[in-house]
Design a protein around this motif. Structure first.
Motif, PDB file in Angstrom:
ATOM      1  N   ASP A   2       0.837  -1.199   0.000  1.00  0.00           N
ATOM      2  CA  ASP A   2       0.000   0.000   0.000  1.00  0.00           C
ATOM      3  C   ASP A   2       0.875   1.254   0.000  1.00  0.00           C
ATOM      4  O   ASP A   2       0.615   2.226   0.711  1.00  0.00           O
ATOM      5  CB  ASP A   2      -0.927  -0.001   1.221  1.00  0.00           C
ATOM      6  CG  ASP A   2      -2.110   0.953   1.045  1.00  0.00           C
ATOM      7  OD1 ASP A   2      -2.302   1.465  -0.082  1.00  0.00           O
ATOM      8  OD2 ASP A   2      -2.833   1.201   2.026  1.00  0.00           O
ATOM      9  N   HIS A  59      -7.079  -2.141  -3.813  1.00  0.00           N
ATOM     10  CA  HIS A  59      -8.059  -1.457  -2.972  1.00  0.00           C
ATOM     11  C   HIS A  59      -9.482  -1.862  -3.359  1.00  0.00           C
ATOM     12  O   HIS A  59     -10.335  -2.063  -2.490  1.00  0.00           O
ATOM     13  CB  HIS A  59      -7.878   0.056  -3.067  1.00  0.00           C
ATOM     14  CG  HIS A  59      -6.848   0.599  -2.128  1.00  0.00           C
ATOM     15  ND1 HIS A  59      -7.145   0.964  -0.832  1.00  0.00           N
ATOM     16  CD2 HIS A  59      -5.529   0.822  -2.276  1.00  0.00           C
ATOM     17  CE1 HIS A  59      -6.042   1.402  -0.233  1.00  0.00           C
ATOM     18  NE2 HIS A  59      -5.043   1.330  -1.094  1.00  0.00           N
ATOM     19  N   THR A 101      -6.384  -5.303   1.414  1.00  0.00           N
ATOM     20  CA  THR A 101      -5.436  -4.398   2.051  1.00  0.00           C
ATOM     21  C   THR A 101      -5.708  -4.364   3.549  1.00  0.00           C
ATOM     22  O   THR A 101      -6.801  -4.710   4.017  1.00  0.00           O
ATOM     23  CB  THR A 101      -5.561  -2.971   1.487  1.00  0.00           C
ATOM     24  OG1 THR A 101      -6.914  -2.512   1.647  1.00  0.00           O
ATOM     25  CG2 THR A 101      -5.181  -2.933   0.029  1.00  0.00           C
TER      26      THR A 101
END
Length: 589
Positions: free
Chosen positions: A186, A223, A228
């Motif tokens: 991320d 996402h 995540t």
């Protein structure tokens, strides 16, 4: 877009569609960004699928709990059985591949350094599958090896199918790796600079748009898929005391020593397993049992350690617990690598750095009360830099993970000290160290493959002027009257190479006419082989100080000659080409 649609309407076969797209990519850099975006999307899908599959497999060790390193305890029978069975499956898989003469897979760094970005998608799928199996059964390695492998392979396949230029294929390989790492952590900036520092080998402004685009597209896909973790809130100081910087520099050096020890230990453990357990297929099962035994002591050693790392950042352990967990995790990771499991040390190095930073804060507390959060974040960055070898990548990853922009100077200091220390005392990252153990001299993804493909056989001159070695000087002058060549190759009665003679010697008036040519030849008759690379040739010319050398086969028959002047000119041309590619100045774009 209008031009592409017009091409597709007028050329209806798939081969012509590819030709049309290839032409557009070569004439307009915008289409290269489109391909980078496609590569990033594929990398993001791969990261999502690999993560989902691995977390599903984790239920075998802890039903209903997917993140193994966050467990408080694990059933001993599961801790021993699941990694052992996973190791047995992996060992049998290795045995099957060996029996069918499968060649060794090429990873993204090696592909870009030696093979112009060429990677096998099939081999990459095998590596990814083995990584999923290893991590899925709880082995103490991360998934980043599978992530970057399959992402880079997608970029390589797209570039090769479109028959793109070597530099563009290498760029797409970097885009795939950037997308995979950016999506996995991320952290899109860290993913982009992972590609620049490790896969492509340099940063150039024209490359920023496609690499960043790939990283952002992959992150968007992950996402959307929901694979995540939520952001973490790390308790960090608002400022760093000036007197803390010397101690942080020491922390960076200590993390470098830990990283080097870990890398050497992994190589040593491979030797131990190879010596003690002869059947290759049995080694992963034994390694799985040993790692499972460590997991009974502390489940934080299981899998990549990502959750344990996050918990360590939020609530850092005290000295005794930090040192104990560091030793357990380091042992589990070296056992996993040494026994033949697939995976990387990227995730593990982050967790080990957090533990090292926490222990350091406790040790220096009598000297200066450093914030625990500051030391864990700095240690995480420093140790990961030592093992992975990308200081800017790790600085950005640390800042994106912890959202601690006010610690930029402190984090950068530890990363740079760690990187410098490793280069001085060791000289390798984990990936390049393993290349070194295999006999490859690769330090990054910078393209050096041309040095191997540009061989002596391709550069030598085959039009030769040849005379028997017992020919007299007078006869040679007569033979070449009116046309004196620069070099004369001599051979003996069996047609074997007998020396290389510069013609200006036989033109000299001080040389007796009845003297044989063999008497004028230097006793140092070093020769080149046709399969020598340009690097070997340059080294030979430096060693002998000769302007030209003969090229012979295994039977010592002359194939041609190669001059130092020509070799140096070709070497300079290739270096200039590589420099232009690294700067983004290629193909008229």
């Amino acid at each position: 877009m209008t031009a592409l649609l017009e091409h597709l309407r007028t050329h209806k076969t798939p081969a012509r569609w590819l030709a049309a797209l290839r032409a557009l990519v070569r004439t307009d850099s915008l289409w290269l960004i489109v391909l980078a975006a496609v590569t990033g999307i594929l990398a993001g899908l791969a990261v999502s699928l690999i993560t989902f599959t691995t977390l599903l497999a984790h239920n075998l060790l802890a039903p209903g709990y997917k993140r193994l390193s966050g467990l408080e305890h694990v059933a001993p029978w599961r801790a021993l059985l699941v990694p052992a069975m996973g190791g047995l499956l992996l060992g049998l898989w290795h045995f099957y591949l060996q029996r069918h003469n499968r060649h060794r897979p090429v990873d993204p760094i090696e592909a870009n350094a030696l093979h112009g970005g060429r990677m096998s998608l099939r081999d990459s799928l095998i590596v990814t599958g083995q990584t999923i199996l290893s991590n899925g059964c709880g082995i103490s390695l991360g998934l980043e090896a599978g992530f970057s492998q399959i992402g880079a392979a997608f970029g390589s396949r797209i570039g090769r199918n479109l028959r793109m230029h070597r530099a563009d294929v290498r760029l797409l390989v970097g885009c795939g790796a950037a997308g995979a790492i950016g999506a996995a952590f991320d952290a899109p900036l860290a993913g982009a600079f992972y590609a620049f520092e490790l896969i492509i080998g340099s940063y150039a402004f024209p490359l920023l748009a496609p690499v960043a685009c790939a990283s952002l597209c992959a992150l968007a896909v992950v996402h959307v898929s929901g694979e995540t973790l939520p952001a973490i809130a790390v308790p960090l100081p608002q400022s760093v005391p000036v007197l803390a910087y010397p101690l942080l520099a020491v922390l960076g050096g200590l993390c470098a020593l830990i990283g080097v020890s870990l890398m050497k230990s992994a190589a040593y453990m491979e030797q131990v397993f190879a010596t003690c357990i002869k059947p290759v297929w049995l080694r992963p099962m034994v390694g799985g049992v040993l790692v499972g035994g460590l997991a009974i002591i502390s489940p934080t050693v299981l899998s990549s350690g990502h959750i344990a790392m996050r918990e360590g950042l939020v609530t850092p352990p005290l000295l005794g617990a930090a040192l104990g967990l560091l030793l357990l995790k380091a042992a589990a990771s070296t056992l996993s690598i040494g026994s033949g499991f697939r995976g990387g040390l990227f995730f593990a190095s982050l967790y080990l750095g957090v533990l090292g930073g926490a222990a350091f804060a406790s040790v220096v507390a009598p000297i200066m009360d450093l914030p625990l959060g500051l030391c864990t974040v700095a240690g995480m960055c420093a140790l990961a830099t030592a093992i992975i070898g990308g200081p800017l990548t790790m600085i950005l990853l640390t800042l994106e993970t912890t959202h601690s922009a006010n610690l930029t100077a402190a984090v950068a200091l530890t990363a740079l000290v760690s990187s410098f220390t490793v280069k001085r005392i060791f000289g390798y990252s984990f990936a390049t160290w393993r290349f070194h153990l295999r006999g490859e001299n690769i330090r990054s993804g910078v393209d050096v493959g041309w040095m191997r493909t540009l061989t002596v056989g391709r550069m030598m001159r085959t039009e030769l002027d040849i005379l028997p070695a017992d020919t007299t000087v007078a006869s040679a002058r007569t033979t070449f009257a009116g046309r004196m060549p620069r070099y004369i190759v001599l051979h003996d009665n069996q047609n074997h190479y007998a020396g290389l003679l510069e013609s200006n010697l036989i033109q000299s008036i001080t040389i007796a006419p009845d003297q044989p040519l063999s008497a004028l030849v230097d006793t140092n008759m070093e020769v080149l082989a046709a399969d020598f690379s340009i690097g070997h040739a340059v080294a030979a010319f430096e060693r002998t100080a000769r302007p030209a050398l003969a090229v012979t086969d295994r039977n010592n028959h002359v194939l041609g000659i190669l001059s130092e002047r020509y070799v140096l000119r070709r070497y300079a041309e290739e270096l200039e080409r590589t420099r232009r590619e690294l700067a983004g100045e290629k193909h008229g774009r």
